[in-house]
Enzyme design. Structure first.
Site, PDB file in Angstrom:
ATOM      1  N   ARG A 176       0.818  -1.215   0.000  1.00  0.00           N
ATOM      2  CA  ARG A 176       0.000   0.000   0.000  1.00  0.00           C
ATOM      3  C   ARG A 176       0.854   1.269   0.000  1.00  0.00           C
ATOM      4  O   ARG A 176       0.535   2.265   0.648  1.00  0.00           O
ATOM      5  CB  ARG A 176      -0.963  -0.004   1.196  1.00  0.00           C
ATOM      6  CG  ARG A 176      -1.926  -1.182   1.199  1.00  0.00           C
ATOM      7  CD  ARG A 176      -2.820  -1.196  -0.036  1.00  0.00           C
ATOM      8  NE  ARG A 176      -3.634  -2.411  -0.060  1.00  0.00           N
ATOM      9  CZ  ARG A 176      -3.332  -3.528  -0.722  1.00  0.00           C
ATOM     10  NH1 ARG A 176      -2.216  -3.578  -1.459  1.00  0.00           N
ATOM     11  NH2 ARG A 176      -4.118  -4.586  -0.698  1.00  0.00           N
ATOM     12  N   SER A 226     -11.887  -0.376   2.479  1.00  0.00           N
ATOM     13  CA  SER A 226     -11.247  -0.793   3.731  1.00  0.00           C
ATOM     14  C   SER A 226     -10.611   0.410   4.424  1.00  0.00           C
ATOM     15  O   SER A 226      -9.912   1.202   3.794  1.00  0.00           O
ATOM     16  CB  SER A 226     -10.169  -1.844   3.455  1.00  0.00           C
ATOM     17  OG  SER A 226     -10.748  -3.016   2.936  1.00  0.00           O
ATOM     18  N   GLU A 296      -5.577   2.697   6.187  1.00  0.00           N
ATOM     19  CA  GLU A 296      -5.303   2.634   4.748  1.00  0.00           C
ATOM     20  C   GLU A 296      -5.885   3.867   4.076  1.00  0.00           C
ATOM     21  O   GLU A 296      -5.370   4.333   3.069  1.00  0.00           O
ATOM     22  CB  GLU A 296      -5.925   1.356   4.174  1.00  0.00           C
ATOM     23  CG  GLU A 296      -5.689   1.144   2.708  1.00  0.00           C
ATOM     24  CD  GLU A 296      -6.157  -0.233   2.249  1.00  0.00           C
ATOM     25  OE1 GLU A 296      -6.883  -0.285   1.224  1.00  0.00           O
ATOM     26  OE2 GLU A 296      -5.817  -1.229   2.888  1.00  0.00           O
TER      27      GLU A 296
END
EC number: 1.3.1.98
Length: 303
Positions: A176, A226, A296
């Site tokens: 990520r 998410s 995230e």
């Protein structure tokens, strides 16, 4: 810099559509966010180059958004310039096994175009709600695949307005993460290196994933996808569910009772509500499991 000064700089500048004090709640999938001082919808690369150069010369901060997924804008909004790359920057083309896509195109749309063309490698992206440019910035992934696995190169606009092509290795991909998170630049277009594959087999795989998402994720309510990264060896949603936090509500925001790593806007939620839930989850999981959950979602703006 005052709002009046910003309007003097950007009013009449040939960079596309320019709006002032635009509510960002209209441009995020959470339907949350205060106003942007200057909101720009460019229509060509030259607009991006002039924007970058103008911001640099006047020391004006700028941010790029796509379709507003994976983004929480605080209630005070964003100072400076917000550049939106979505349907206004969505061209796509295929040459052999390579797919070239402008940064504003939906990642889902790019993946489906590849599948219909018999090109394999982007199937994982059919469940990622953001844009291609955003996917590169954060190395978006799902179902065991990541953007870094298929990206060949990305054309970007530097802060001085120049255009540069970065190769896969230049982006320093990690989980990520890409270097674009630390060195803000504007992604213009991306080229993916794919492989020949069976359209029927890929579509069957995607249908199965889609069916599972529809039964396990709160897709009918405004959300950002998410909220937390998965810690090594486990899943954030599992930890949150085991802590008994499913369904917890603060203000108009709620931890989904369908998937615990989703926070949904159930009734005119504000950013402060979401941030309070994020803090609650982090504190609870840290005390219960000794794990610090890392968001995230990208959190920007002023309180």
């Amino acid at each position: 810099m005052s709002n009046k000064d910003l309007q003097a700089i950007f009013h009449g500048l040939d960079v596309g559509t320019v709006l002032f004090n635009e509510p960002l709640s209209k441009h995020t999938t959470w339907k949350i966010g205060g106003p942007a001082d200057v909101f720009v919808i460019p229509s060509k690369t030259e607009h991006l180059q002039l924007l970058a150069k103008t911001c640099a010369e006047n020391k004006v901060p700028w941010y790029v958004i796509g379709r507003g997924s994976n983004l929480l804008v605080r209630d005070g909004g964003l100072r400076g310039v917000v550049i939106k790359l979505a349907d206004n920057f969505a061209d796509i083309s295929i040459s052999g096994d390579q797919l070239t896509v402008q940064a504003g195109r939906s990642y889902v749309s790019a993946a489906n175009t590849a599948i219909r063309s018999g090109l394999q490698g982007l199937e994982f992206a059919t469940g990622i709600p953001g844009t291609v440019g955003g996917a590169v910035m954060m190395n978006a992934g799902a179902h065991g695949g990541e953007t870094k696995d298929v990206l060949l190169s990305a054309d970007i606009v530097e802060e001085d307005g120049s255009i540069r092509t970065l190769q896969n290795r230049d982006l320093q991909f990690a989980y990520r993460y890409s270097i674009l998170k630390d060195q803000p630049r504007i992604v213009v277009r991306v080229t993916f290196q794919l492989q020949p594959g069976s359209t029927e087999e890929m579509q069957a795989k995607v249908r199965a994933w889609t069916k599972r998402r529809q039964t396990t994720q709160p897709l009918q309510l405004p959300n950002c996808g998410s909220v937390f990264r998965n810690p090594e060896g486990t899943h954030a949603g599992f930890l949150i569910e085991q802590a008994g936090l499913k369904g917890t509500k603060i203000g108009g925001a709620q931890i989904s009772d369908l998937h615990a790593n989703f926070i949904v806007n159930v009734q005119k939620a504000r950013a402060v509500d979401v941030l309070a839930l994020i803090d609650l989850v982090q504190t609870t999981i840290r005390e219960r499991n000794g794990i610090t959950l890392i968001p995230e979602v990208r959190i920007v703006g002023e309180d």
